[in-house]
Design a protein around this motif. Structure first.
Motif, PDB file in Angstrom:
ATOM      1  N   VAL A  59      -8.783   6.549   0.016  1.00 37.16           N
ATOM      2  CA  VAL A  59      -7.899   5.925  -0.975  1.00 37.16           C
ATOM      3  C   VAL A  59      -6.794   5.126  -0.301  1.00 37.16           C
ATOM      4  CG1 VAL A  59      -6.275   6.385  -2.847  1.00 37.16           C
ATOM      5  CG2 VAL A  59      -8.406   7.671  -2.710  1.00 37.16           C
ATOM      6  N   VAL A  60      -6.039   5.777   0.557  1.00 41.81           N
ATOM      7  CA  VAL A  60      -4.904   5.113   1.185  1.00 41.81           C
ATOM      8  C   VAL A  60      -5.375   4.073   2.190  1.00 41.81           C
ATOM      9  CG1 VAL A  60      -2.753   5.462   2.443  1.00 41.81           C
ATOM     10  CG2 VAL A  60      -3.536   7.177   0.825  1.00 41.81           C
ATOM     11  N   GLY A  61      -6.505   4.336   2.852  1.00 42.33           N
ATOM     12  CA  GLY A  61      -7.039   3.329   3.761  1.00 42.33           C
ATOM     13  C   GLY A  61      -7.417   2.049   3.050  1.00 42.33           C
ATOM     14  N   GLY A  62      -7.955   2.174   1.828  1.00 39.16           N
ATOM     15  CA  GLY A  62      -8.273   0.977   1.057  1.00 39.16           C
ATOM     16  C   GLY A  62      -7.036   0.203   0.662  1.00 39.16           C
ATOM     17  N   TYR A  63      -5.998   0.916   0.171  1.00 36.25           N
ATOM     18  CA  TYR A  63      -4.740   0.243  -0.145  1.00 36.25           C
ATOM     19  C   TYR A  63      -4.147  -0.400   1.097  1.00 36.25           C
ATOM     20  CZ  TYR A  63      -4.108   1.894  -4.954  1.00 36.25           C
ATOM     21  OH  TYR A  63      -4.231   2.087  -6.299  1.00 36.25           O
ATOM     22  N   GLY A  64      -4.202   0.325   2.219  1.00 34.69           N
ATOM     23  CA  GLY A  64      -3.632  -0.203   3.451  1.00 34.69           C
ATOM     24  C   GLY A  64      -4.315  -1.478   3.896  1.00 34.69           C
ATOM     25  N   THR A  65      -5.636  -1.536   3.742  1.00 35.11           N
ATOM     26  CA  THR A  65      -6.373  -2.745   4.130  1.00 35.11           C
ATOM     27  C   THR A  65      -5.928  -3.940   3.302  1.00 35.11           C
ATOM     28  OG1 THR A  65      -8.285  -1.398   4.774  1.00 35.11           O
ATOM     29  CG2 THR A  65      -8.659  -3.744   4.383  1.00 35.11           C
TER      30      THR A  65
END
Length: 436
Positions: A59-65
């Motif tokens: 989840v957070v990795g997607g937002y971070g990208t």
């Protein structure tokens, strides 16, 4: 062109500091959360801990990208716009648009690679600290050890480089392609985002108060609506300025400058709208959910704790990135106006009047961004609150919106005034002569 790109970086390293900072923070966040994949894959990790770590990283990795791409794109767009004369000189000297594009992409890749390498050390400590948070809250077993492996390292470097290359390519293309085509595509995407956002927010009424996925629909609706408003930022700003009754020399000049530079300021307004909508919607809905569970006497499950941690983490990442984007964009845009400020002073304006104009511009931008961001957030908050508590507006978190407004105001107005004050230290004649 690659050698020319390297010489350009060596000659003007200050111009690329904003891109370096965005790449450093982006790579650090991506590697920090993707290290949870490496941790979840260690031998002996129980299935519950592995699922929580994997979900959090996803989840957070997607937002971070996405945030890395927008942050780098914002800084590169300002950079390319300020280099119009330089790029035009290269074209007159025989360089093709493809060669210019490769030069700008090469600059972005070199700076992004340095930022990603510098972020490796902080990401290791950040991953360990993040794992400690999950263990302290009881979501992950205490015997799980942190691991910073190939998934974190390769994903951080690869995503940062791809985001930098894509953002640089789009920045050059945006500066060279036809404005009419850009406007049509942007308008189509804006109305599509508004339409899907409205449908997603209204679909909240199809859920019951106890559904685990209740928060997803209004949250996505608020995000999509904010994206739609952000894409329409130049039109929204011009529409507000036409109806704004500001008087006085500073107010009149601020409105005139904003009308003339509405397209260039759209990136700043986009950041404000997205920051306001996502932060306000997520924090208020999480506060409503927490109070509703407390009132019912239910004990928070591991999934509920994980969702709360993710929501707060996502908001924290958005706050950091938006502040970086705002500061970078405003610093570059205000510094670039040194000649304009010098001309105003030679025409009779005092430094105090110039600062008043800059402050009025920042105040207008902040007010417009907060207004449309709040509208998008309310479109998600109201359906969620009605379904979850039978109230229309949440009674929790009275200080959330003022806190978000204070951060946005400090980042926008504070950066503009501080940078303008620094620029005004240079004598007016010197500023006009150097910029000419």
């Amino acid at each position: 062109m690659f050698m020319l790109a390297m010489r350009s970086i060596r000659q003007r390293p200050g111009r690329f500091l904003a891109t370096l900072l965005a790449a450093f923070l982006g790579a650090g966040i991506i590697m920090t959360f993707n290290s949870l994949y490496d941790t979840a894959g260690r031998p002996g990790v129980d299935p519950v801990s592995s699922d929580i770590l994997t979900t959090s990283a996803s989840v957070v990795g997607g937002y971070g990208t996405l945030l890395v791409f927008f942050a780098v794109a914002s800084t590169l767009t300002v950079n390319v716009r300020q280099r119009t004369a330089e790029l035009e000189l290269l074209r007159c000297s025989g360089a093709t648009p493809g060669q210019i594009g490769r030069m700008v992409v090469g600059e972005a890749l070199a700076v992004a690679l340095v930022g990603a390498v510098l972020a490796i050390g902080p990401a290791m400590f950040g991953g360990q600290a993040l794992l400690d948070v999950f263990q302290d809250s009881g979501q992950v077993a205490a015997n799980v050890d942190h691991s910073f492996g190939p998934v974190a390292l390769l994903s951080g470097v690869d995503i940062t480089l791809v985001a930098a290359a894509g953002a640089a390519f789009l920045a050059v293309r945006r500066a060279t392609r036809a404005r009419r085509q850009r406007g049509r595509a942007r308008t189509f995407l804006a109305y599509a985002a508004l339409g899907f956002g409205a449908v997603s927010a209204l679909s909240t009424f199809a859920f019951s108060a106890t559904d685990e996925a209740l928060m997803a629909a209004p949250a996505y609706g608020a995000i999509l609506l904010s994206v739609g408003f952000a894409l329409l930022a130049p039109r929204l700003l011009k529409g507000v300025l036409e109806r704004l009754p500001l008087t006085g020399a500073s107010g009149w000049l601020a409105v005139r400058n904003l009308r003339r530079r509405a397209d260039h300021l759209s990136g700043i307004l986009m950041s404000l709208i997205l920051f306001t909508a996502v932060s306000v919607a997520t924090l208020y809905m999480q506060a409503v959910e927490s109070d509703a569970m407390k009132a019912s006497g239910a004990v928070k499950s591991v999934d509920a704790k994980n969702l709360q941690t993710l929501n707060l983490t996502v908001v924290g990442i958005i706050v950091v990135f938006v502040c970086v984007m705002l500061v970078n964009s405003l610093y570059a845009a205000t510094t670039y106006r040194s000649r304009e400020f010098g001309q105003q002073r030679l025409a009779g304006a005092s430094p105090k009047q110039v600062l008043g104009t800059v402050g009025a511009e920042g105040l207008i931008l902040t007010a417009v961004g907060l207004f449309f961001g709040t509208v998008a957030a309310l479109a998600g908050i109201i359906p969620f609150t009605v379904v979850r508590t039978d109230s229309v507006l949440p009674h929790q978190g009275i200080g959330i919106w003022p806190a978000v407004a204070a951060i946005a105001s400090a980042a926008t107005i504070g950066t503009s005034l501080a940078t303008a004050r620094r620029v005004l230290r240079r004598p007016a004649v010197e500023a006009v002569a150097l910029a000419a």
